[in-house]
Design a protein around this motif. Structure first.
Motif, short mmCIF file in Angstrom:
data_model
loop_
_atom_site.label_atom_id
_atom_site.label_comp_id
_atom_site.label_asym_id
_atom_site.label_seq_id
_atom_site.Cartn_x
_atom_site.Cartn_y
_atom_site.Cartn_z
N PHE A 9 0.83 -1.22 0.00
CA PHE A 9 0.00 0.00 0.00
C PHE A 9 0.86 1.27 0.00
O PHE A 9 0.87 2.05 -0.97
N ILE A 10 1.61 1.48 1.08
CA ILE A 10 2.41 2.72 1.16
C ILE A 10 3.58 2.64 0.19
O ILE A 10 3.90 3.61 -0.51
N ASP A 29 10.14 -7.20 -2.59
CA ASP A 29 8.86 -7.52 -1.93
C ASP A 29 8.58 -8.99 -2.20
O ASP A 29 8.69 -9.44 -3.34
N GLY A 34 1.70 -7.63 -0.92
CA GLY A 34 1.79 -6.67 -2.01
C GLY A 34 1.41 -7.31 -3.34
O GLY A 34 1.34 -8.54 -3.46
N ASP A 49 12.37 -12.36 -0.03
CA ASP A 49 12.09 -12.20 1.41
C ASP A 49 13.15 -11.27 2.02
O ASP A 49 14.35 -11.52 1.86
N VAL A 50 12.71 -10.25 2.75
CA VAL A 50 13.69 -9.32 3.35
C VAL A 50 14.56 -9.98 4.42
O VAL A 50 15.62 -9.46 4.76
N LEU A 70 10.19 -0.73 4.11
CA LEU A 70 8.78 -0.75 4.49
C LEU A 70 8.23 -2.17 4.61
O LEU A 70 7.13 -2.37 5.13
N TYR A 139 4.30 -6.73 17.82
CA TYR A 139 4.49 -5.87 16.64
C TYR A 139 5.11 -4.54 17.06
O TYR A 139 6.09 -4.07 16.46
N VAL A 169 -2.26 5.16 8.67
CA VAL A 169 -2.19 5.61 7.29
C VAL A 169 -3.41 5.06 6.53
O VAL A 169 -3.78 3.90 6.74
N1 LIG Z 1 -0.59 1.34 7.16
C1 LIG Z 1 -0.39 1.89 8.36
O1 LIG Z 1 -1.30 2.49 8.95
C2 LIG Z 1 0.97 1.81 9.01
C3 LIG Z 1 1.14 2.42 10.26
C4 LIG Z 1 2.39 2.36 10.88
C5 LIG Z 1 3.43 1.70 10.26
N2 LIG Z 1 3.23 1.10 9.04
C6 LIG Z 1 4.37 0.41 8.43
O2 LIG Z 1 4.50 0.85 7.09
C7 LIG Z 1 5.04 -0.22 6.30
C8 LIG Z 1 4.16 -0.46 5.07
O3 LIG Z 1 2.86 -0.86 5.51
P1 LIG Z 1 1.60 -0.96 4.54
O4 LIG Z 1 0.43 -0.44 5.28
O5 LIG Z 1 1.94 -0.42 3.21
O6 LIG Z 1 1.39 -2.54 4.48
P2 LIG Z 1 1.44 -3.58 3.24
O7 LIG Z 1 1.14 -4.93 3.81
O8 LIG Z 1 0.58 -3.08 2.13
O9 LIG Z 1 2.96 -3.49 2.79
C9 LIG Z 1 3.95 -4.31 3.33
C10 LIG Z 1 4.63 -5.00 2.17
O10 LIG Z 1 5.69 -5.82 2.70
C11 LIG Z 1 5.69 -7.04 1.98
N3 LIG Z 1 6.30 -8.06 2.83
C12 LIG Z 1 5.79 -8.65 3.94
N4 LIG Z 1 6.66 -9.54 4.42
C13 LIG Z 1 7.74 -9.52 3.63
C14 LIG Z 1 8.96 -10.24 3.61
N5 LIG Z 1 9.25 -11.15 4.54
N6 LIG Z 1 9.85 -9.97 2.63
C15 LIG Z 1 9.57 -9.06 1.65
N7 LIG Z 1 8.42 -8.35 1.61
C16 LIG Z 1 7.52 -8.59 2.59
C17 LIG Z 1 4.25 -7.33 1.64
O11 LIG Z 1 4.09 -8.18 0.52
C18 LIG Z 1 3.70 -5.92 1.37
O12 LIG Z 1 3.79 -5.58 0.01
C19 LIG Z 1 5.15 -1.42 7.24
O13 LIG Z 1 6.47 -1.47 7.75
C20 LIG Z 1 4.18 -1.09 8.36
O14 LIG Z 1 4.53 -1.73 9.56
C21 LIG Z 1 2.02 1.13 8.41
#
Ligand SMILES: NC(=O)c1ccc[n+]([C@@H]2O[C@H](COP(=O)([O-])OP(=O)(O)OC[C@H]3O[C@@H](n4cnc5c(N)ncnc54)[C@H](O)[C@@H]3O)[C@@H](O)[C@H]2O)c1
Length: 307
Positions: A9-10, A29, A34, A49-50, A70, A139, A169
């Motif tokens: 998303f972000i 990713d 995603g 995988d990160v 992210l 978390y 967000v």
């Molecule tokens: N959305 C919010 O309100 C919010 C608030 C605070 C912090 N965050 C942080 O912002 C970041 C992005 O969040 P988001 O809302 O876009 O979520 P999201 O789930 O849409 O994005 C996270 C991405 O990470 C990928 N991912 C997960 N595990 C993985 C791995 N092991 N290896 C590689 N890729 C992996 C997923 O496929 C996904 O595309 C995250 O770190 C989240 O903790 C988000």
């Protein structure tokens, strides 16, 4: 630039912005959440995988100037059910990315922390960065560890790191299928003409910040002094107010249903973002009503896929 989680998303919204600014962008990713289609064609995507060994090879090969990390497991409930799985991605994944970046001579890292979980139930709202941190979930604990590694890599490993404590967000592309993202969840139910379920009395407040404003903060972070910065609006909005605003925009005149409260949910949360504003001039530009309207419009144009 290398963006981990850049298919999410972000991350995918950030990738669009970075490409627009003329940067070369690489995405790592694992596509667990995603979606490949969300990654703009101008970016190179490595499905990896990160927390895995490929990251070091990818960073060494691409030699990005900056890494924006992210990728994460984003479900608080999942972290409670399986803290070790959460830590593998959110702690070890972070250390893995930072180590690869430091070894490849990356100039800066930007990390996504969470302003909604690192403070726990705060005594000062809006909450400033120097408020004590007491995360209530694995978390949140992992996000605090991520910040600690950011400071350690800044001080001892030659990798200046900025951590952004993001509020709640919301915006287009947020998945409505998880536990997080009440706006996406409600908007999707309303789109299907279903009645959203509010956990508890709906009086819980959060600080909702539009994704484009968060992306602007990430762009600002590319030149900020290494530190921890809150990214939100400072405004508290209750879940009931979110429901009412969305229902009004969707033209639906039915009250929400109430379910049981979710154990461990914070009562109130909002972030004091004066540190980021003083350092960069950043401030949120999209008011909630406008952000909600944009989110609904995007959802109507491209309904979410998946279960
Ligand atoms: N959305 C919010 O309100 C919010 C608030 C605070 C912090 N965050 C942080 O912002 C970041 C992005 O969040 P988001 O809302 O876009 O979520 P999201 O789930 O849409 O994005 C996270 C991405 O990470 C990928 N991912 C997960 N595990 C993985 C791995 N092991 N290896 C590689 N890729 C992996 C997923 O496929 C996904 O595309 C995250 O770190 C989240 O903790 C988000």
């Amino acid at each position: 630039m290398l963006v981990t989680g850049g298919a999410g998303f972000i991350g995918s919204t950030l990738v669009d912005r970075l490409l627009g600014l003329g940067h070369t962008v690489t995405v790592v990713d694992d596509l667990s959440q995603g979606r490949r289609e969300q990654v703009a064609p101008g970016a190179r995507l490595y499905p990896a995988d990160v927390a895995g060994e490929w990251v070091a090879h990818i960073v060494a090969r691409e030699r990005p100037e900056t890494v924006v990390h992210l990728a994460a497991q984003i479900e608080v409930g999942r972290s409670v059910a399986d803290p070790l799985a959460d830590a593998r991605i959110n702690v070890l994944g972070t250390v893995n990315v930072l180590t690869a970046a430091a070894e490849a001579g990356v100039r800066r890292a930007v990390l996504a922390s969470s302003g909604g979980t690192v403070y726990g139930e705060a005594s000062v709202i809006p909450t400033p960065e120097d408020h004590p941190t007491r995360p209530a979930s694995p978390y949140g604990a992992a996000k605090l560890a991520l910040e600690g590694y950011g400071t350690a890599f800044t001080q001892s490993l030659g990798l200046p790191t900025v951590s952004l404590r993001l509020a709640n967000v919301y915006g287009p592309r947020q998945s409505p299928h998880g536990e997080a993202g009440v706006i996406a969840i409600f908007a999707e139910r309303l789109r299907r003409r279903e009645v959203p379920v509010v956990n508890g009395d709906g009086g819980n407040t959060r600080d909702y910040v539009y994704v484009d404003d968060v992306v602007a903060a990430m762009v600002a972070a590319l030149t900020l002094p290494p530190d921890v910065y809150n990214v939100g609006t400072g405004v508290e909005t209750s879940v009931i107010e979110i429901h009412q605003a969305l229902a009004r925009l969707a033209g639906i005149d039915a009250p929400a249903r109430h379910g049981p409260p979710r154990p461990g949910d914070l009562r109130r949360s909002a972030l004091d973002c004066r540190r980021l504003r003083a350092a960069s001039g950043w401030k949120p530009a999209v008011p909630l009503a406008e952000g909600l309207a944009r989110t609904l419009a995007a959802m109507a144009a491209a309904p979410p896929t998946g279960s």
